[in-house]
Design an enzyme around this catalytic site. Structure first.
Site, mmCIF file in Angstrom:
data_model
loop_
_atom_site.group_PDB
_atom_site.id
_atom_site.type_symbol
_atom_site.label_atom_id
_atom_site.label_comp_id
_atom_site.label_asym_id
_atom_site.label_seq_id
_atom_site.Cartn_x
_atom_site.Cartn_y
_atom_site.Cartn_z
ATOM 1 N N CYS A 53 28.850 29.450 34.504
ATOM 2 C CA CYS A 53 28.578 27.928 35.085
ATOM 3 C C CYS A 53 27.522 28.286 35.196
ATOM 4 O O CYS A 53 26.659 28.874 35.388
ATOM 5 C CB CYS A 53 29.934 28.342 35.864
ATOM 6 N N HIS A 115 26.677 35.424 44.597
ATOM 7 C CA HIS A 115 27.431 35.240 46.240
ATOM 8 C C HIS A 115 27.121 35.019 47.150
ATOM 9 O O HIS A 115 28.130 34.261 47.855
ATOM 10 C CB HIS A 115 28.601 36.679 46.268
ATOM 11 N N HIS A 165 35.566 40.562 49.700
ATOM 12 C CA HIS A 165 34.492 39.703 49.148
ATOM 13 C C HIS A 165 33.292 39.708 49.388
ATOM 14 O O HIS A 165 33.017 39.021 50.670
ATOM 15 C CB HIS A 165 35.012 38.575 48.672
ATOM 16 N N GLU A 167 31.239 37.104 48.858
ATOM 17 C CA GLU A 167 30.788 35.469 49.073
ATOM 18 C C GLU A 167 31.306 35.081 50.730
ATOM 19 O O GLU A 167 30.731 34.304 51.491
ATOM 20 C CB GLU A 167 31.519 34.136 48.298
ATOM 21 N N SER A 263 35.599 40.774 39.759
ATOM 22 C CA SER A 263 35.256 38.790 39.579
ATOM 23 C C SER A 263 36.972 38.163 40.188
ATOM 24 O O SER A 263 37.305 38.586 38.978
ATOM 25 C CB SER A 263 35.034 38.581 38.224
ATOM 26 N N ASN A 265 37.052 35.014 40.099
ATOM 27 C CA ASN A 265 37.573 33.474 39.424
ATOM 28 C C ASN A 265 38.436 34.442 38.068
ATOM 29 O O ASN A 265 38.958 33.888 37.873
ATOM 30 C CB ASN A 265 36.790 33.101 38.519
ATOM 31 N N SER A 308 31.786 34.352 35.127
ATOM 32 C CA SER A 308 30.675 35.361 35.228
ATOM 33 C C SER A 308 30.311 35.660 33.701
ATOM 34 O O SER A 308 29.814 37.170 33.317
ATOM 35 C CB SER A 308 30.343 35.875 35.751
#
Length: 361
Positions: A53, A115, A165, A167, A263, A265, A308
């Site tokens: 992305c 993140h 996480h 983030e 990851s 996502n 990623s």
């Protein structure tokens, strides 16, 4: 990749007419299929969009540019993105990944991952006399700013995300006294707020859209006046990749998601594939992790990758599948992506000189 179409075999009616031995004929031995006999069509459904992305691309290029501009070593706090291959590739170029800012020697450059980090981490870097490059994804930065804004307005902020996480840790650090983590729909019953009429929800950007909205629905069941963020927190890339997987999931006997286990996502893509009707789904970092038993009885394989993941790893999977007869590739396109982010502004300064001046000051 070219498309192959198997030649259809004879219909049942054709096979039955004129081929059965008549009374008195000499029985003929059974014929074995020749090497040229048609086989069942094997195909690959390739998701688009997939892979990098804009935020990941920006972060990876930031590390590469820093190494070119300032020379090795350049330190990176945590993995720049959650992908084994990317991290190993950058290590070979001279990046050093550390768990904490305190591990970076005085006078050096440290890059913060895509993140995002809490304000306390920026303060640690200043105390450690480090030059910093902030490679936080702009979409994560947006959530950070929302957290700061709602905290100033004295809202209770319900942050939907996964405990631990990076983030979530970074976003929570923006307003620790106002943020409560909600880790999925089942966690809603544990939520307590000061004023049910002054509550807002935010979310980690890499979650499953469906699970997030299920959590939001459960929260609204308890807090009917729950405020939503001004725009969707789940990033466009996460949503687009999930939509593509949904479109191909019902037609796939097996879905292979290329991505690392840490990851978020990528892990969500496996869950989305199964929820969309795929009979089986697995996460792999590399093509050689594909278990041959997964392909037993499989005619259609869906392939995608997390946000990623560089496309070279997807091509490795496609090559491995082609060796096993899955060489008919059809692209399933859910959206066109053209978003790009500018590189961190710090790359336009002489950070080595700034770090040296800080240590001498």
């Amino acid at each position: 990749m070219g498309r192959m179409t198997a030649t259809p075999g004879p219909s049942p009616a054709t096979a039955a007419s004129g081929d059965a031995p008549r009374h008195g004929d000499t029985p003929q031995p059974a014929r074995t299929p020749s090497a040229d006999a048609p086989r069942e069509r094997r195909r690959v459904l390739l998701a688009a969009p997939r892979g990098y992305c804009a935020g990941v691309d920006r972060a990876v290029i930031a590390v590469e540019k820093a190494l070119e501009q300032y020379g090795a070593p350049v330190y990176v706090r945590h993995e720049i993105v959650h992908n084994k291959y990317v991290v190993k590739t950058l290590e070979k170029k001279g990046a050093i990944f550390v768990d904490e800012t305190a591990e970076v020697p005085e006078g050096n450059i440290v890059i913060f991952s895509a993140h995002g980090v809490a304000p306390t981490v920026h303060e640690e870097a200043r105390r450690g006399k480090l030059a910093t490059i902030d490679a936080t994804c702009p979409l994560v930065t947006k959530v950070h700013k929302e957290a700061v804004r709602y905290a100033k307005e004295d809202y209770d902020i319900l942050l939907i995300g996964h405990e631990g996480h990076e983030e979530v840790i970074g976003t929570s650090g923006e307003a620790p006294d106002h943020i409560t983590l909600v880790d999925g729909p089942e966690d809603v019953r544990n939520v307590e707020v000061r004023d049910p009429d002054k509550v807002v929800w935010l979310s980690q950007t890499t979650l499953s859209v469906d699970e997030t909205m299920e959590t939001v629905g459960a929260l609204k069941g308890r807090y009917p006046n729950l405020l939503s963020p001004p725009s969707d927190d789940i990033c466009y890339a996460t949503q687009n990749r999930q939509i593509a997987v949904k479109q191909m999931g019902a037609d796939a006997d097996l879905v292979i998601v290329v991505g690392s286990k840490n990851s978020s996502n990528s892990v969500r893509l496996v869950e989305v594939a199964l929820g969309a009707g795929a009979k089986d789904a697995h996460l792999v970092d590399y093509a050689d992790e594909i278990d041959e038993s997964w392909l037993d009885g499989v005619t259609t394989v869906g392939v995608t990758s997390g946000a990623s993941v560089p496309d070279v790893l997807v091509h490795g999977v496609l090559d491995r599948l082609a060796e096993r007869g899955y060489d008919d590739v059809e692209t399933i396109t859910a959206a066109e992506e053209s978003i790009a982010f500018s590189l961190p502004k710090e790359l336009r300064r002489d950070l080595r000189a700034e770090a040296k001046a800080a240590t001498e000051g």
